[in-house]
Design an enzyme around this catalytic site. Structure first.
Site, PDB file in Angstrom:
ATOM      1  N   CYS A  51     -51.142  45.173  86.922  1.00 33.90           N
ATOM      2  CA  CYS A  51     -49.850  44.061  86.629  1.00 33.90           C
ATOM      3  C   CYS A  51     -49.107  44.638  85.206  1.00 33.90           C
ATOM      4  CB  CYS A  51     -50.260  42.744  86.339  1.00 33.90           C
ATOM      5  SG  CYS A  51     -50.675  42.182  88.060  1.00 33.90           S
ATOM      6  N   THR A  52     -49.832  45.365  84.362  1.00 33.73           N
ATOM      7  CA  THR A  52     -49.629  45.803  83.083  1.00 33.73           C
ATOM      8  C   THR A  52     -48.772  46.968  83.502  1.00 33.73           C
ATOM      9  OG1 THR A  52     -51.639  45.148  81.888  1.00 33.73           O
ATOM     10  CG2 THR A  52     -50.554  47.048  80.937  1.00 33.73           C
TER      11      THR A  52
END
Length: 160
Positions: A51-52
């Protein structure tokens, strides 16, 4: 185990309306974004590696997406405080919305069974939706990859 996988949307469908809090607790509604093209993406959890990667990719491409007329908005099941920490930690310059009861995830078909490390699990299906200024989906992309997704999306949108 009784799992309900939400119905998937397709290009041409009306985008389900929503009102969700952003990382500061301020409500953001799809109706507030009418008249703009929106890239709405669902991610499983703030501050996780995939997600980062995906959020930073949107951050790094935000100017070119904005110049092409697109506003980026992320949605997760995280609480606003977690999204605020994520945004600050990664210098994210677009809204991250909180959907802890999963109503919006389910309305967009972004919650259900998925394969993770060879196992079937229930969770957020990494998905991206492009919504035109009139509230219609022009793209509904499910099971997207965190790495390389924004480049692929830019090609689909004719930005590259």
């Amino acid at each position: 185990m009784d799992v309900v996988t939400s119905t998937r949307l397709a290009a041409g469908d009306a985008a389900p309306d929503f009102t969700l809090p952003d990382s500061s607790g301020k409500d953001v509604s799809l109706a507030d974004l009418r008249g703009q093209d929106v890239v709405l993406y669902f991610y499983p959890a703030a501050m996780t590696p995939g997600c980062t990667t995906q959020a930073c990719d949107f951050r790094d491409n935000l100017n070119s997406l904005a110049q092409a007329g697109y506003r980026v908005v992320g949605v997760s099941k995280d609480e606003p405080a977690a999204n605020a920490e994520f945004a600050e930690q990664e210098s994210l310059n677009f809204p991250l919305l909180s959907d802890p009861d999963l109503a919006v995830h389910k309305a967009y078909g972004a919650w259900g069974e998925k394969s993770m490390y060879g196992r079937t699990v229930t969770g957020t299906i990494r998905s991206t939706f492009v919504i035109d200024g009139e509230g219609r989906l022009t793209h509904a992309l499910y099971n997207v990859k965190a790495t390389g997704h924004v480049a692929s999306l830019r090609k689909r949108l004719g930005i590259d």
